[in-house]
Design an enzyme around this catalytic site. Structure first.
Site, short mmCIF file in Angstrom:
data_model
loop_
_atom_site.label_atom_id
_atom_site.label_comp_id
_atom_site.label_asym_id
_atom_site.label_seq_id
_atom_site.Cartn_x
_atom_site.Cartn_y
_atom_site.Cartn_z
N LYS A 1 0.85 -1.21 0.00
CA LYS A 1 0.00 0.00 0.00
C LYS A 1 0.87 1.24 0.00
CE LYS A 1 0.76 1.69 4.27
NZ LYS A 1 1.55 2.87 4.45
N ASP B 1 -2.80 -1.15 9.37
CA ASP B 1 -2.91 -1.21 7.90
C ASP B 1 -3.48 -2.54 7.41
OD1 ASP B 1 -1.57 1.23 7.68
OD2 ASP B 1 0.39 0.26 7.56
#
Ligand code: C5P
Length: 329
Positions: free
Chosen positions: A19, A163
């Site tokens: 990401k 995350d």
């Protein structure tokens, strides 16, 4: 260990993307020590593959691939001057994910061998550990036919790291809370980034601590998702996006690692539309207009000595099964 599991030869491989954060707005630390975030996540085409099979005890092997593999060298990244390597024992986030999944189902007598084919930079600000945790949750759920609901997987993911829920989701998403509350966002773009890895990782807690030291915490506003950036994504407008990229952890990371400024300078010289620190760093992201531009910028970065610069598309999907070998014999 039951006989059925000892003789089970199934293997499942699940892929999880890295990401990046197109916006990372950070507020003053909460009572639990975490910082409130308003972030825009995007999953990029750089992946870890996690293969699991039932085993007598938990084990983790890591094979370094792609950006992290140097064809002219052998051995672990640490042997090649790359400082941060993945813990292989019980501390590994993939093992923690496996144990959390079993605890959720009240199962005590199963364990797995986990092999991680790692292309996402370690301690690079790209959620590599989170990707491994998310991939392991899905791989073991499939391996053991646990049928965990999406909501439960997201809740388990949030217990493993801020995350991890986004790694499950992929695409482009807004993140609030400490980053674990994720909502898909409208994104019509086909974006290209050049990821410039760095041989020395950065510690996320240390970057947040430096953020605290550099900020006037009493006057920090609650972070909010930026309307202009969401609009640029919805319209697929790369030049508008370039103007809206922002990361509150960039200055603290540069304070800890002033050498990164040279990577930013090289990125601009290479013709990037904009340069941005990835998460808490030290990976640096160069926004490009399209695939051709990304190839040109990558070549220029290689020329400038950044041999591990790589062009990646975005957004890409979150965790997904890539191979499933059924029972044999
Ligand atoms: O949630 P995760 O385990 O990824 O967080 C790693 C560390 O980063 C935390 O221990 C904390 O120091 C810092 N962090 C934070 N605020 C967040 C996310 C992470 O302070 N929203």
């Amino acid at each position: 260990m039951s006989e059925a599991t000892t003789h089970d030869t199934r293997r499942v491989t699940v892929r999880a993307p890295a990401k990046i954060n197109l916006h990372l707005g950070v507020g003053a630390p909460r009572p639990d020590g975490f910082h409130p975030l308003a972030t825009v996540y995007q999953a990029v085409g750089l992946y870890d593959d996690v293969t699991v099979s039932t085993w007598d005890e938990w084990s983790v092997q890591v094979r370094y691939e792609g950006l992290l593999a140097d064809p002219s060298a052998t051995g672990r990244p640490a042997d090649r001057g790359i400082e941060h390597t993945v813990p292989l024992g019980e501390d590994n986030i993939a093992v923690r994910a496996g144990r959390a999944l079993l605890a959720h189902h009240g199962i005590v007598d199963l364990a797995a061998a986990i092999t991680i084919h790692k292309s996402i930079p370690v301690a690079g600000g790209m959620a590599g550990g989170s990707a491994d945790a998310a991939a392991t949750l899905v791989a073991l759920d499939r391996l053991w036919d646990l049928d965990t609901s999406d909501d439960d997987l997201l809740a388990l993911a949030a217990t493993l790291g801020s995350d991890v829920p986004f790694s499950l989701l992929g695409g482009t998403a807004g993140g609030t809370g400490r980053g674990e509350l994720v909502e898909p966002l409208a994104d019509t773009g086909s974006w290209w980034w050049v990821v410039v890895g760095n041989d020395l990782g950065l510690s996320t807690p240390e970057v947040y601590r430096t953020f605290d030291e550099m900020s006037d915490l009493a006057s920090l506003p609650e972070p909010e998702l930026p309307a202009e950036l969401l609009d640029a994504l919805a319209r697929g407008d790369v030049h508008a996006l370039a103007e809206q990229l922002a990361n509150d952890l960039q200055d603290p990371a540069l304070a800890l690692r002033p050498d990164l400024q040279a990577t930013f300078d090289d990125g601009y010289d290479a013709g990037a539309l904009e340069c941005l620190l990835s998460g808490s760093g030290p990976s640096v992201l160069l926004l490009c207009a399209d695939a051709d531009h990304a190839r040109t910028v990558t070549a220029a970065m290689h020329e400038a000595g950044h041999g591990r610069a790589v062009a990646v598309p975005a957004p890409v999907s979150g965790v997904h099964v890539v191979s499933y070998d059924g029972p044999v014999g």
